[in-house]
Write an enzyme that holds these catalytic residues in place. Sequence first.
Site, mmCIF file in Angstrom:
data_model
loop_
_atom_site.group_PDB
_atom_site.id
_atom_site.type_symbol
_atom_site.label_atom_id
_atom_site.label_comp_id
_atom_site.label_asym_id
_atom_site.label_seq_id
_atom_site.Cartn_x
_atom_site.Cartn_y
_atom_site.Cartn_z
ATOM 1 N N THR A 16 0.865 -1.168 0.000
ATOM 2 C CA THR A 16 0.000 0.000 0.000
ATOM 3 C C THR A 16 0.905 1.223 0.000
ATOM 4 O O THR A 16 2.016 1.156 0.506
ATOM 5 C CB THR A 16 -0.874 -0.006 1.268
ATOM 6 O OG1 THR A 16 -1.685 -1.179 1.287
ATOM 7 C CG2 THR A 16 -1.777 1.212 1.330
ATOM 8 N N ARG A 62 -13.568 -7.773 -2.621
ATOM 9 C CA ARG A 62 -12.855 -7.580 -1.357
ATOM 10 C C ARG A 62 -12.284 -6.165 -1.260
ATOM 11 O O ARG A 62 -11.696 -5.641 -2.203
ATOM 12 C CB ARG A 62 -11.724 -8.605 -1.235
ATOM 13 C CG ARG A 62 -10.954 -8.518 0.109
ATOM 14 C CD ARG A 62 -9.700 -7.680 0.017
ATOM 15 N NE ARG A 62 -8.977 -7.628 1.288
ATOM 16 C CZ ARG A 62 -7.893 -6.912 1.512
ATOM 17 N NH1 ARG A 62 -7.389 -6.154 0.539
ATOM 18 N NH2 ARG A 62 -7.302 -6.896 2.691
ATOM 19 N N VAL A 63 -12.482 -5.537 -0.113
ATOM 20 C CA VAL A 63 -11.942 -4.210 0.165
ATOM 21 C C VAL A 63 -11.176 -4.273 1.475
ATOM 22 O O VAL A 63 -11.665 -4.829 2.462
ATOM 23 C CB VAL A 63 -13.061 -3.152 0.259
ATOM 24 C CG1 VAL A 63 -12.475 -1.784 0.603
ATOM 25 C CG2 VAL A 63 -13.841 -3.091 -1.041
ATOM 26 N N GLY A 64 -9.992 -3.719 1.490
ATOM 27 C CA GLY A 64 -9.185 -3.701 2.695
ATOM 28 C C GLY A 64 -9.365 -2.430 3.498
ATOM 29 O O GLY A 64 -10.348 -1.700 3.351
ATOM 30 N N ASP A 65 -8.398 -2.135 4.340
ATOM 31 C CA ASP A 65 -8.516 -1.005 5.255
ATOM 32 C C ASP A 65 -8.177 0.333 4.625
ATOM 33 O O ASP A 65 -8.627 1.381 5.121
ATOM 34 C CB ASP A 65 -7.600 -1.214 6.460
ATOM 35 C CG ASP A 65 -6.124 -1.229 6.060
ATOM 36 O OD1 ASP A 65 -5.765 -2.084 5.230
ATOM 37 O OD2 ASP A 65 -5.346 -0.404 6.573
ATOM 38 N N THR A 107 -0.489 0.330 6.580
ATOM 39 C CA THR A 107 -0.194 -0.676 5.574
ATOM 40 C C THR A 107 -0.030 -2.017 6.264
ATOM 41 O O THR A 107 0.664 -2.120 7.281
ATOM 42 C CB THR A 107 1.090 -0.340 4.781
ATOM 43 O OG1 THR A 107 1.409 -1.453 3.939
ATOM 44 C CG2 THR A 107 2.267 -0.044 5.683
ATOM 45 N N GLY A 108 -0.692 -3.039 5.745
ATOM 46 C CA GLY A 108 -0.590 -4.347 6.370
ATOM 47 C C GLY A 108 -1.753 -5.234 5.990
ATOM 48 O O GLY A 108 -2.430 -5.003 4.983
ATOM 49 N N GLY A 168 -5.102 -5.967 5.904
ATOM 50 C CA GLY A 168 -6.200 -5.038 6.085
ATOM 51 C C GLY A 168 -7.307 -5.496 6.988
ATOM 52 O O GLY A 168 -7.911 -4.694 7.717
#
Length: 307
Positions: free
Chosen positions: A176, A204-207, A227-228, A230
């Site tokens: 990210t 799919r959606v991350g943080d 970043t990581g 999510g």
Amino acid sequence: MNIPAIAVHGGSGTIASSIDDPKIRKSYLDALREALEAGFSLLTNDGTALESVKKAVTVLEDCELFNAGKGSVFTSKGDHEMDAAIMDGKTLDAGAVAGIKGIKNPVLFADDIMKNTPFVFLAGNEAMEYARRQKYEFLPDSYFFTQLRYDQWTNLRGSGDVSLDHSSDNGHKFGTVGAVAVDSEGNLAAATSTGGMTNKAWGRVGDSPMIGAGTYAKNQTCAVSCTGHGEYFIRGVVAYDVSCLMEYGGMSLKDATNEAIFKRLKKMGGEGGLIAIDAHGNIYMPFNTEGMYRGLKNNRQTMTQIL
């Protein structure tokens, strides 16, 4: 006070052994430095923190080395779905977008949503319809094609598995990009952008685009870009948690970021890192992975690091 100041990141995780190649390592460090210089130049010419983070993230989105914009990973369908968010710490205004395709700089689209709509978060096909109405240029898939990302995808295609932006030697890197900044007036801002997981499916959606999870800014506390992995950052509302630890727990920026990354996130089993800045220009960039692509710049120093 050490303002103005800016910090950027380009992902965390297990750093590929190929980064030991001096030329490859230099290319990453040069890209981080370019983003820092672009963002800081605005800060030293009466630009706002919001303008600074937007510019820095745009530079990283235009670089194929990072999993955002041009360098975004492939989904299970063989295309690219991108997410981004931006937040103004002075007003708490924010804009975010998820699952968009063909837009060169998702962070600029997120900024557009913040400034020109009554909404915070747009997603998918309807978000793209809004982009068309705003006369955004949609680029062909070929613009987003990179051989590294394609090779990563072909190793997973049809398996149903996903990968957190793994490197060519199967190390894991959470790719990210993000930026946080404080301007000469003490205003804060944060921005984050990502291409998500290789071979991801089902929208799919991350943080990264979620305000409070992967991106947050508030003048009275801090600005944060994460970043990581999510899913863990979402469950822990990590970016907002750092702010809350400062506002309600009375912690310093250093203690709050360390608590969030080394204790709370790790206790859940989450991996990753963040960059954070306060109104005094203090910057902390903790991570609980093997490494993180990161850098900072103020009137006293410019620093870029990978490990």
